[in-house]
Design a protein around this motif. Structure first.
Motif, PDB file in Angstrom:
ATOM      1  N   ALA A  84       0.831  -1.204   0.000  1.00 43.65           N
ATOM      2  CA  ALA A  84       0.000   0.000   0.000  1.00 43.65           C
ATOM      3  C   ALA A  84       0.863   1.251   0.000  1.00 43.65           C
ATOM      4  O   ALA A  84       0.576   2.214  -0.704  1.00 43.65           O
ATOM      5  N   ASN A 108       2.461   1.639  -3.566  1.00 47.04           N
ATOM      6  CA  ASN A 108       1.486   2.062  -4.567  1.00 47.04           C
ATOM      7  C   ASN A 108       0.975   3.474  -4.293  1.00 47.04           C
ATOM      8  O   ASN A 108       0.670   4.223  -5.226  1.00 47.04           O
ATOM      9  N   ARG A 109       0.901   3.837  -3.023  1.00 44.15           N
ATOM     10  CA  ARG A 109       0.463   5.199  -2.693  1.00 44.15           C
ATOM     11  C   ARG A 109       1.464   6.225  -3.211  1.00 44.15           C
ATOM     12  O   ARG A 109       1.076   7.278  -3.745  1.00 44.15           O
ATOM     13  N   LEU A 160       1.083   6.577  -6.909  1.00 47.79           N
ATOM     14  CA  LEU A 160      -0.061   7.429  -7.231  1.00 47.79           C
ATOM     15  C   LEU A 160       0.279   8.904  -7.016  1.00 47.79           C
ATOM     16  O   LEU A 160      -0.139   9.763  -7.794  1.00 47.79           O
ATOM     17  N   SER A 186     -11.836   3.907 -11.898  1.00 47.56           N
ATOM     18  CA  SER A 186     -11.483   3.527 -10.531  1.00 47.56           C
ATOM     19  C   SER A 186     -12.564   2.648  -9.921  1.00 47.56           C
ATOM     20  O   SER A 186     -12.261   1.627  -9.274  1.00 47.56           O
ATOM     21  N   ARG A 189      -6.801  -2.539  -0.145  1.00 52.17           N
ATOM     22  CA  ARG A 189      -5.941  -1.563   0.534  1.00 52.17           C
ATOM     23  C   ARG A 189      -4.543  -1.513  -0.068  1.00 52.17           C
ATOM     24  O   ARG A 189      -3.817  -0.522   0.112  1.00 52.17           O
ATOM     25  N   GLN A 190      -4.149  -2.540  -0.795  1.00 45.98           N
ATOM     26  CA  GLN A 190      -2.842  -2.518  -1.444  1.00 45.98           C
ATOM     27  C   GLN A 190      -2.764  -1.419  -2.509  1.00 45.98           C
ATOM     28  O   GLN A 190      -1.685  -0.913  -2.798  1.00 45.98           O
ATOM     29  N   GLY A 191      -3.894  -1.085  -3.123  1.00 44.94           N
ATOM     30  CA  GLY A 191      -3.920   0.028  -4.068  1.00 44.94           C
ATOM     31  C   GLY A 191      -3.560  -0.328  -5.494  1.00 44.94           C
ATOM     32  O   GLY A 191      -3.497   0.567  -6.354  1.00 44.94           O
ATOM     33  N   GLU A 192      -3.318  -1.604  -5.792  1.00 44.67           N
ATOM     34  CA  GLU A 192      -2.920  -1.965  -7.148  1.00 44.67           C
ATOM     35  C   GLU A 192      -4.051  -1.763  -8.146  1.00 44.67           C
ATOM     36  O   GLU A 192      -3.817  -1.350  -9.288  1.00 44.67           O
ATOM     37  N   LEU A 199      -6.492   0.454  -7.959  1.00 38.86           N
ATOM     38  CA  LEU A 199      -6.647   1.895  -8.180  1.00 38.86           C
ATOM     39  C   LEU A 199      -5.522   2.426  -9.064  1.00 38.86           C
ATOM     40  O   LEU A 199      -5.756   3.251  -9.956  1.00 38.86           O
ATOM     41  N   LEU A 200      -4.307   1.956  -8.844  1.00 30.56           N
ATOM     42  CA  LEU A 200      -3.179   2.382  -9.673  1.00 30.56           C
ATOM     43  C   LEU A 200      -3.391   1.970 -11.128  1.00 30.56           C
ATOM     44  O   LEU A 200      -3.113   2.745 -12.053  1.00 30.56           O
TER      45      LEU A 200
END
Length: 260
Positions: free
Chosen positions: A14, A17-18, A21, A47, A70-73, A75-76
């Motif tokens: 997370a 990846n944050r 972003l 998204s 929550r890892q954000g992959e 969204l990325l």
């Protein structure tokens, strides 16, 4: 027990990846300035589609949904595809985003399990419906992506060997007319955020450099043989093709262990 690895790895992934972003914020701002409200709608829709597809895949694999999201992959992936496809219809963008995550991420077992990057796959899924005209150079967006990539490099989050191999080939091929590629934002985005991904590229630095050089040579070959090449689609196809060779490159470039 099945969910333990996801929960343990989530904070580290997370955080990475944050920051990726965050590095895209200048590019997002420029695209919103260039395209206006439609770009914001496309980003929000992509998204939502990515998060929904990732949730469905996690549920199908009986994994905890929130730690995976929550890892954000996901969204990325959505942000990268919305930057790559600014003029695509929203339904097409959502379909390609969700389909890429399900087919090239969840179907292979989730984070770090697939050799094929979902962003490259999503771009290739959209290719048949993209305009046939040659994309114009977008210097502001390209510079924003370059700045974001350099920030990631400074933070130690960018595996630079593969992007460097690609750019070296493009620069060497300038006499044969590859200079227009440097103005294509898709080149900088795929080089900085897809080719630097650890799961879709070789393990060793030497293997990543070879991978980048091979991608560059394939891309230059295709664009010189095509009358109206799309740099993003062409490079994405090359990356997906070369991803299948990653295990072989790892085997060839890993140093043999000590004899026993």
């Amino acid at each position: 027990m099945m969910n333990t690895p996801v929960i343990r790895l989530a904070p580290t992934l997370a955080s990475r990846n944050r920051q990726q972003l965050l590095a895209l914020l200048p590019a997002i701002a420029i695209q919103l300035w260039q395209w206006g409200p439609p770009a914001l709608l496309a980003l929000a829709s992509a998204s939502a589609s990515a998060l929904l597809a990732d949730s469905l895949g996690l549920a199908w694999r009986r994994q905890a949904i929130w730690p995976g999201l929550r890892q954000g992959e996901a969204l990325l992936t959505a942000v990268l595809l919305s930057l790559l496809l600014p003029d695509a219809a929203v339904p097409l963008l959502c379909l390609c985003t969700g389909g890429a995550i399900l087919l090239l991420r969840q179907l292979f077992g989730g984070s770090g399990s697939s050799l094929f990057h979902p962003v490259a796959g999503g771009l290739l899924l959209a290719a048949p419906w993209l305009p046939a005209a040659l994309p114009h150079a977008d210097i502001p967006l390209s510079l924003a992506l370059l700045a974001g990539g350099l920030w990631l490099l400074w933070r130690g989050l960018l595996r630079w060997q593969a992007p460097l191999g690609l750019l070296l080939v493009v620069l060497i091929a300038l006499p044969v007319g590859s200079g227009w590629l440097l103005g294509q934002s898709a080149l900088w985005l795929l080089a900085g955020w897809v080719m630097s991904d650890g799961s879709a590229t070789p393990i060793t630095p030497r293997g990543r450099l070879i991978y980048g050089q091979a991608a560059g040579m394939l891309c230059i070959s295709f664009v010189t043989l095509t009358t109206q090449p799309d740099a993003g689609v062409t490079l994405a196809a090359c990356l997906l093709l070369l991803s299948a060779s990653v295990p072989l490159l790892d085997r060839l470039t890993l140093s043999p262990g000590p004899r026993t």
